[in-house]
Design a protein around this motif. Structure first.
Motif, PDB file in Angstrom:
ATOM      1  N   LYS A   1       0.819  -1.208   0.000  1.00 36.93           N
ATOM      2  CA  LYS A   1       0.000   0.000   0.000  1.00 36.93           C
ATOM      3  C   LYS A   1       0.858   1.264   0.000  1.00 36.93           C
ATOM      4  CE  LYS A   1      -4.105  -1.925   2.097  1.00 36.93           C
ATOM      5  NZ  LYS A   1      -3.817  -3.291   1.665  1.00 36.93           N
TER       6      LYS A   1
ATOM      7  N   TYR B   1       0.489   5.754  -0.500  1.00 34.24           N
ATOM      8  CA  TYR B   1      -0.464   6.847  -0.427  1.00 34.24           C
ATOM      9  C   TYR B   1       0.240   8.160  -0.751  1.00 34.24           C
ATOM     10  CZ  TYR B   1      -2.645   3.332   2.662  1.00 34.24           C
ATOM     11  OH  TYR B   1      -3.160   2.172   3.195  1.00 34.24           O
TER      12      TYR B   1
ATOM     13  N   TYR C   1      -0.499  12.216   0.140  1.00 33.39           N
ATOM     14  CA  TYR C   1      -1.290  13.195   0.862  1.00 33.39           C
ATOM     15  C   TYR C   1      -0.815  14.593   0.476  1.00 33.39           C
ATOM     16  CZ  TYR C   1      -2.892   9.484   4.035  1.00 33.39           C
ATOM     17  OH  TYR C   1      -3.461   8.348   4.571  1.00 33.39           O
TER      18      TYR C   1
ATOM     19  N   TYR D   1      -3.016  -0.057  -3.946  1.00 35.21           N
ATOM     20  CA  TYR D   1      -2.976  -1.270  -3.133  1.00 35.21           C
ATOM     21  C   TYR D   1      -1.980  -2.290  -3.669  1.00 35.21           C
ATOM     22  CZ  TYR D   1      -7.141   0.643  -0.971  1.00 35.21           C
ATOM     23  OH  TYR D   1      -8.014   1.460  -0.310  1.00 35.21           O
TER      24      TYR D   1
ATOM     25  N   LEU E   1      -4.125   6.167  15.485  1.00 34.20           N
ATOM     26  CA  LEU E   1      -2.700   6.466  15.568  1.00 34.20           C
ATOM     27  C   LEU E   1      -2.499   7.937  15.889  1.00 34.20           C
ATOM     28  CD1 LEU E   1      -3.433   4.897  12.557  1.00 34.20           C
ATOM     29  CD2 LEU E   1      -1.038   4.303  12.859  1.00 34.20           C
TER      30      LEU E   1
ATOM     31  N   LYS F   1      -7.621   4.369  10.986  1.00 31.20           N
ATOM     32  CA  LYS F   1      -7.497   3.451   9.859  1.00 31.20           C
ATOM     33  C   LYS F   1      -8.880   2.898   9.578  1.00 31.20           C
ATOM     34  CE  LYS F   1      -5.269  -1.007   9.022  1.00 31.20           C
ATOM     35  NZ  LYS F   1      -6.187  -1.878   9.731  1.00 31.20           N
TER      36      LYS F   1
ATOM     37  N   TYR G   1      -7.619  -0.654   3.142  1.00 30.22           N
ATOM     38  CA  TYR G   1      -7.742   0.371   4.163  1.00 30.22           C
ATOM     39  C   TYR G   1      -6.988   1.648   3.800  1.00 30.22           C
ATOM     40  CZ  TYR G   1      -3.214  -1.398   5.822  1.00 30.22           C
ATOM     41  OH  TYR G   1      -1.908  -1.791   5.920  1.00 30.22           O
ATOM     42  N   LYS G   2      -7.444   2.748   4.420  1.00 32.82           N
ATOM     43  CA  LYS G   2      -6.838   4.055   4.245  1.00 32.82           C
ATOM     44  C   LYS G   2      -6.619   4.666   5.629  1.00 32.82           C
ATOM     45  CE  LYS G   2     -10.366   5.474   1.763  1.00 32.82           C
ATOM     46  NZ  LYS G   2     -11.240   6.346   0.932  1.00 32.82           N
ATOM     47  N   TYR G   3      -5.752   5.644   5.698  1.00 30.80           N
ATOM     48  CA  TYR G   3      -5.504   6.384   6.927  1.00 30.80           C
ATOM     49  C   TYR G   3      -6.116   7.771   6.749  1.00 30.80           C
ATOM     50  CZ  TYR G   3      -2.104   2.709   7.870  1.00 30.80           C
ATOM     51  OH  TYR G   3      -1.504   1.499   8.091  1.00 30.80           O
ATOM     52  N   ILE G   4      -6.977   8.146   7.683  1.00 30.93           N
ATOM     53  CA  ILE G   4      -7.662   9.432   7.622  1.00 30.93           C
ATOM     54  C   ILE G   4      -7.184  10.275   8.783  1.00 30.93           C
ATOM     55  CG2 ILE G   4      -9.927  10.559   7.662  1.00 30.93           C
ATOM     56  CD1 ILE G   4     -10.980   7.788   6.581  1.00 30.93           C
ATOM     57  N   PHE G   5      -6.765  11.505   8.470  1.00 33.64           N
ATOM     58  CA  PHE G   5      -6.115  12.352   9.457  1.00 33.64           C
ATOM     59  C   PHE G   5      -7.003  13.513   9.892  1.00 33.64           C
ATOM     60  CE2 PHE G   5      -1.682  10.982   9.676  1.00 33.64           C
ATOM     61  CZ  PHE G   5      -1.657  10.047   8.657  1.00 33.64           C
TER      62      PHE G   5
END
Lengths: 113, 114
Positions: A31, A33, A35, A50, B34, B93, B100-104
């Protein structure tokens, strides 16, 4: 220490130029990403992948594009930079499964003049 | 619609005292949370995490508390040190196992005064 690298760290470029921000990781993570973050704002997810040949758009609409031809490499491209693209771009990676953190690169601070 | 919220943009604390940073979330499907620390012009660095099956996790001076019923988590730093001055991001998460994604959140700027 995380093995994820972004280049360049800083970039000042003129309007209309094409740019590619590089991101590479040596951890074998599936994975990855991208940002975008402006001062005082949250990290907005703009692209994610992914695995090889998998790319998805994130929650924030972006004029950039990404590719994932190799596991370790996830470059982001802006075909025609504009001042509104000025921001910090952060790349991250994480393993395929399990509860674990995302590892971030040092970021690229982009300024379009 | 912001799923992870940090309502305090900044916090100042005296050296040696406790720093408490708060975070709220809206999605009850989040299963892992997190905290990251970030300096200007650098990427975030991971601090501590907590699974949704726990209510507390401790690592040295850092403790994270999770209140699932209130959809609230907090980070406690004791004792606070000037080197802790940074922006702290809460993240969640979310998504299925393979996607899955990480959202801040928006971050809280902590300033520890000497």
């Amino acid at each position: 220490e995380a093995d994820i690298y972004q280049t360049p760290r800083y970039l000042v470029i003129g309007t209309g130029k094409k740019i590619t921000l590089e991101c590479s990781q040596t951890m074998g993570h599936d994975k990855m990403y991208w940002y975008q973050q402006d001062p005082g704002m949250e990290l907005h997810l703009i692209h994610y992948s992914y695995g090889v040949n998998s790319t998805e758009k994130g929650d924030l609409s972006s004029e950039s594009t990404v590719s994932r031809i190799r596991t370790e490499h996830f470059p982001l491209t802006l075909e025609s930079a504009r001042p509104s693209h000025t921001s910090q771009y952060l790349c991250a990676s994480a393993p395929a499964t399990g509860n674990t953190e995302a590892f971030f690169g040092q970021g690229t601070r982009l300024t379009v003049v | 619609d912001q799923q992870v919220k940090q309502n305090s943009p900044s916090l100042s604390v005296q050296e040696g005292r406790i720093s408490i940073l708060n975070c709220d979330y809206t999605n009850s499907m989040f299963d892992y949370f997190l905290w990251y620390k970030k300096y200007p012009a650098e990427g975030p660095t991971f601090l501590i995490s907590i699974s949704s099956i726990k209510d507390k996790n401790e690592d040295g001076r850092f403790t994270v508390f999770l209140n699932k019923s209130a959809k609230h988590l907090s980070l406690h730093i004791v004792p606070s040190q000037p080197g802790d001055s940074a922006v702290y991001f809460c993240a969640a998460k979310g998504g299925t196992s393979g996607t899955y994604k990480y959202i801040f959140g928006t971050g809280t700027r902590l300033k520890v005064l000497a």
